[in-house]
Design an enzyme around this catalytic site. Structure first.
Site, PDB file in Angstrom:
ATOM      1  N   VAL A 160       0.865  -1.177   0.000  1.00  0.00           N
ATOM      2  CA  VAL A 160       0.000   0.000   0.000  1.00  0.00           C
ATOM      3  C   VAL A 160       0.902   1.227   0.000  1.00  0.00           C
ATOM      4  O   VAL A 160       1.833   1.329   0.815  1.00  0.00           O
ATOM      5  CB  VAL A 160      -0.920   0.022   1.232  1.00  0.00           C
ATOM      6  CG1 VAL A 160      -1.825   1.256   1.192  1.00  0.00           C
ATOM      7  CG2 VAL A 160      -1.747  -1.252   1.310  1.00  0.00           C
ATOM      8  N   CYS A 161       0.661   2.138  -0.935  1.00  0.00           N
ATOM      9  CA  CYS A 161       1.355   3.423  -0.973  1.00  0.00           C
ATOM     10  C   CYS A 161       2.865   3.206  -1.064  1.00  0.00           C
ATOM     11  O   CYS A 161       3.358   2.475  -1.915  1.00  0.00           O
ATOM     12  CB  CYS A 161       0.948   4.238   0.246  1.00  0.00           C
ATOM     13  SG  CYS A 161       1.339   5.992   0.151  1.00  0.00           S
TER      14      CYS A 161
END
Length: 334
Positions: free
Chosen positions: A114-115
């Site tokens: 994520v990210c």
């Protein structure tokens, strides 16, 4: 007649979310919520929050998180999720984090970030030779520091083989929903999205920003008024004369303002907004004809030309790829 033997229930897919000091809190909680909600709705998931050594960690917000286990104590997970942290693009991940993530990733069937968690996967060599994405602000850094990765800076999430990467923060929800859909089907993914009150789901290839969000705010009030009108009702009359009349200027002057402050013609900008509206309509289950009419593009052929020009695919192909759910009450539509 003897009863048919019942199938034994499938073992749950184990989801390990790796937390560590400095992790961004929403990067952790977004996938946790998606998979925990899916499990509550009947999906076979077993979700574990782990840390490199099993000790409590402090998120970037100052919030303390208590993991369920140390990474070394976990059996091989089906899915490993590595959240991001604000510092990861600027300095290498701590050795303990890199070691834990690498060891778990080797044993996992599926690995996701994520990210800026993509920087951990990149440092571990898991993204070499693959397509990947990360937060738009750090995509250039990822591409520069890891040239063996094909970075797609504008995507919400990208899957290449068993490895998935996603854009910033809230894209962790989109990524989780995509994995739930792959595991348990679109109906359950829709139920999870409804429970979380989120849109199901921004397609991975969709831009991280909508047309309005990636357009610089115009300096002139006249132009701001025109753009707001286009955004609020893409299907309205936005011909050159109509826009100029709304702004109280000539068509030529409005065209000059668009060129100077938006970087394209009024017609091109209107088409971009309408094309994006049509994408959302197709994803929600509308037919190609309905999407063309409701977005303001008018005909199937106009929609087709706009999609080929801007997305490189036909509306039908886009709908087949991303329109995995139908709008309520749309059963039986073509």
């Amino acid at each position: 007649m003897p009863p048919r033997p019942t199938r034994p229930p499938r073992p749950p897919r184990s989801i390990a979310v790796l937390a560590y000091d400095g992790v961004r809190l929403l990067d952790v909680t977004a996938p946790l919520e998606v998979f925990a909600t899916a499990a509550a709705l009947g999906a076979a998931y077993e979700v574990t929050l782990c840390s490199p050594d099993g000790a409590e960690v402090t998120a970037s917000t100052g919030t303390r998180l208590t993991p369920d286990a140390a990474c070394a104590d976990l059996p091989a997970p089906h899915t490993l999720i590595v959240p991001g942290a604000p510092d990861l693009p600027r300095r290498p991940p701590p050795e303990s984090l890199l070691t834990a993530a690498t060891a778990l990733a080797r044993r996992a069937d599926r690995v996701a970030s994520v990210c800026t968690g993509a920087f951990v996967l990149a440092r571990a060599g898991l993204l070499d030779g693959r397509r990947a994405t990360t937060h738009w602000r750090h995509a250039a850094t990822l591409a520069r520091t890891h040239p063996r990765i094909t970075v797609q800076p504008d995507s919400i999430h990208v899957q290449d083989g068993r490895v998935l990467t996603s854009a910033g923060v809230s894209a962790g929800i989109d990524l989780g929903l995509a994995m739930v859909e792959a595991d348990a089907g679109p109906d359950l993914a829709r139920e999870v999205a409804r429970d979380l009150v989120v849109f199901l789901q921004r397609p991975g290839g969709q831009s991280q920003f909508s047309v309005p969000a990636r357009t610089p705010r115009p300096r002139h009030d006249v132009l701001r008024t025109v753009l707001d009108a286009i955004h609020s009702d893409p299907a309205a009359d936005h011909s050159g004369p109509a826009l100029a009349a709304r702004a109280g200027v000539s068509v030529r002057h409005l065209t000059r303002l668009f060129a100077a402050q938006v970087g394209e013609t009024p017609a091109a900008y209107v088409e971009a907004v309408r094309c994006e509206a049509a994408q959302m309509l197709l994803v929600s289950g509308e037919t190609v004809t309905a999407a063309a009419q409701r977005s303001g593009l008018g005909s199937d052929e106009s929609l087709r030309r706009a999609f080929l020009r801007r997305l490189g695919v036909t509306p039908s192909a886009y709908r087949a790829r991303f329109g995995t759910t139908r709008a309520p009450g749309s059963e039986g539509r073509p």
